[in-house]
Write an enzyme that holds these catalytic residues in place. Structure first.
Site, mmCIF file in Angstrom:
data_model
loop_
_atom_site.group_PDB
_atom_site.id
_atom_site.type_symbol
_atom_site.label_atom_id
_atom_site.label_comp_id
_atom_site.label_asym_id
_atom_site.label_seq_id
_atom_site.Cartn_x
_atom_site.Cartn_y
_atom_site.Cartn_z
ATOM 1 N N ASN A 117 -0.751 5.301 8.906
ATOM 2 C CA ASN A 117 -1.650 5.772 9.966
ATOM 3 C C ASN A 117 -1.010 5.437 11.304
ATOM 4 O O ASN A 117 -0.212 4.501 11.403
ATOM 5 C CB ASN A 117 -3.014 5.069 9.860
ATOM 6 N N SER A 136 0.835 -1.201 0.000
ATOM 7 C CA SER A 136 0.000 0.000 0.000
ATOM 8 C C SER A 136 0.867 1.247 0.000
ATOM 9 O O SER A 136 1.721 1.421 0.862
ATOM 10 C CB SER A 136 -0.886 0.052 1.249
ATOM 11 N N ARG A 149 -0.195 -8.776 -4.241
ATOM 12 C CA ARG A 149 0.096 -9.458 -2.972
ATOM 13 C C ARG A 149 -1.187 -10.142 -2.538
ATOM 14 O O ARG A 149 -2.248 -9.528 -2.556
ATOM 15 C CB ARG A 149 0.549 -8.416 -1.950
ATOM 16 N N THR A 150 -1.066 -11.394 -2.163
ATOM 17 C CA THR A 150 -2.208 -12.082 -1.564
ATOM 18 C C THR A 150 -2.049 -12.014 -0.056
ATOM 19 O O THR A 150 -0.999 -12.379 0.474
ATOM 20 C CB THR A 150 -2.265 -13.549 -2.037
ATOM 21 N N HIS A 151 -3.053 -11.497 0.623
ATOM 22 C CA HIS A 151 -2.976 -11.349 2.080
ATOM 23 C C HIS A 151 -3.509 -12.583 2.792
ATOM 24 O O HIS A 151 -4.393 -13.275 2.287
ATOM 25 C CB HIS A 151 -3.755 -10.109 2.524
ATOM 26 N N HIS A 185 -4.010 -1.958 -4.512
ATOM 27 C CA HIS A 185 -3.003 -2.987 -4.783
ATOM 28 C C HIS A 185 -3.147 -3.355 -6.255
ATOM 29 O O HIS A 185 -4.211 -3.812 -6.673
ATOM 30 C CB HIS A 185 -3.235 -4.241 -3.929
ATOM 31 N N SER A 244 0.854 -8.030 6.608
ATOM 32 C CA SER A 244 1.617 -8.703 5.544
ATOM 33 C C SER A 244 3.055 -8.892 5.995
ATOM 34 O O SER A 244 3.355 -8.817 7.191
ATOM 35 C CB SER A 244 1.571 -7.863 4.258
ATOM 36 N N GLU A 256 -6.220 -3.352 14.608
ATOM 37 C CA GLU A 256 -6.151 -3.735 16.006
ATOM 38 C C GLU A 256 -7.100 -2.886 16.857
ATOM 39 O O GLU A 256 -7.424 -1.752 16.511
ATOM 40 C CB GLU A 256 -4.728 -3.542 16.553
HETATM 41 I I1 8IG Z 1 -2.129 0.443 5.721
HETATM 42 O O1 8IG Z 1 -2.986 0.114 11.625
HETATM 43 C C1 8IG Z 1 -2.362 -0.441 7.481
HETATM 44 N N1 8IG Z 1 -2.313 -1.754 7.566
HETATM 45 N N2 8IG Z 1 -2.737 -4.441 11.323
HETATM 46 N N3 8IG Z 1 -2.871 -2.130 11.487
HETATM 47 C C2 8IG Z 1 -2.721 -3.257 10.736
HETATM 48 N N4 8IG Z 1 -2.538 -3.232 9.428
HETATM 49 C C3 8IG Z 1 -2.495 -2.038 8.851
HETATM 50 C C4 8IG Z 1 -2.653 -0.843 9.538
HETATM 51 C C5 8IG Z 1 -2.838 -0.894 10.938
HETATM 52 N N5 8IG Z 1 -2.574 0.157 8.654
#
Ligand code: 8IG
Length: 284
Positions: free
Chosen positions: A233, A36, A90-92, A68, A210, A191
């Protein structure tokens, strides 16, 4: 190994052969996964000599996430002439396709001959000094997914999983780069604030969905690994605001030029281009 399950390593070799055939590039030197916010970085690496929808290559699934891009590219790195395979797909883990699908790109990269794996992602930051748009080098990781791409009595050493010499090169390119420990959660939820405090307490400073499983697969393939996170973030509860995918995409756009240059110059140097910032023109 189970009786009839398809062999994921064989599938990766099939994929590598398909890439070699379609691209006319018999082998690659390094590979990158663009997460990302990182999609624009490929354009600065060098000349794209081949590109295709990833789903035309065995084992690759269509991307599940906006932002993506499901494209594979072969790039001739400006300055060094090295061959870079760029995995825009990408596969998550949260897609539920299984861990082998998650690491298929990494195993394919290894099967194309790549000895270096560059993993990028967008993630949440726990250090309040990292405002959205800050790139952070991954120094180590915590795999909190409860699973692993390895099977059997494969006691792989993960000391220095993120190759120290590669981190040094990235810090030469940008001496202001901080380092952090990346903790992979299963997702797809972000989270809770309590989970972020847990992550902080166990030593993580970056939280994402990832990279950790991919890094393990890369090390199993004896590749050197470089990981760079883009903090898009602040992790939940670190800032008073709620998290949104739009915020993530916006931070990626704003940070684009800086992280693209960081990645391109780092790749140039780690593929052997002379330092000096004039993309090696004087040395050719
Ligand atoms: I972009 O704050 C992104 N991916 N787990 N937590 C998790 N994955 C994320 C976050 C985040 N921001």
């Amino acid at each position: 190994m189970t009786e009839s399950a398809p062999d994921p390593y064989l599938l990766a070799r099939d994929a590598a052969a398909a890439i070699a055939e379609a691209s006319g590039v018999p082998s690659h030197d390094l590979a990158l996964v663009l997460g990302s916010g990182w999609a624009g970085a490929a354009d600065l690496l060098g000349e794209t000599v081949w590109q295709a929808d990833a789903t035309t290559v065995p084992g690759f699934r269509p991307p599940a996430v906006a932002g993506h891009i499901g494209t594979l590219r072969s790039i001739r790195v400006e300055g060094s002439g090295a061959r870079a395979l760029v995995l825009g797909a990408r596969t998550h883990f949260y897609e539920g396709a299984g861990v082998d699908a998650v690491v298929h790109g990494v195993r394919t990269a290894a099967a194309t001959g790549a000895r270096t794996m560059v993993l990028t992602n967008g993630c949440g930051g726990i250090n309040p000094d990292w405002s959205p748009g800050t790139p952070v080098l991954i120094s180590d990781q915590i795999n909190f997914t409860g699973t692993t791409p390895l099977e059997g009595a494969n006691f792989l050493d993960l000391t220095d999983l993120y190759t120290p010499a590669l981190r040094e090169i990235a810090r030469e390119v940008d001496p202001t780069l901080d380092e952090g420990v990346y903790m992979q959660f299963p997702g797809p939820t972000y989270e809770t604030p309590a989970e972020v405090q847990m992550a902080r307490t166990v030593g993580a400073s970056l939280v994402g969905m990832s990279t950790a499983l991919e890094a393990i697969a890369a090390r199993e393939a004896r590749m050197d690994v470089l990981g760079i996170s883009l903090v898009t973030n602040l992790a939940a509860g670190i800032s008073p605001e709620a998290l949104s995918h739009e915020e993530v995409l916006e931070a990626g756009r704003d940070a684009g030029p800086r992280i693209s240059r960081l990645l391109a110059e780092t790749v140039r140097r780690l593929t052997g281009a002379p330092a000096g910032g004039d993309d090696g023109a004087t040395a050719r």
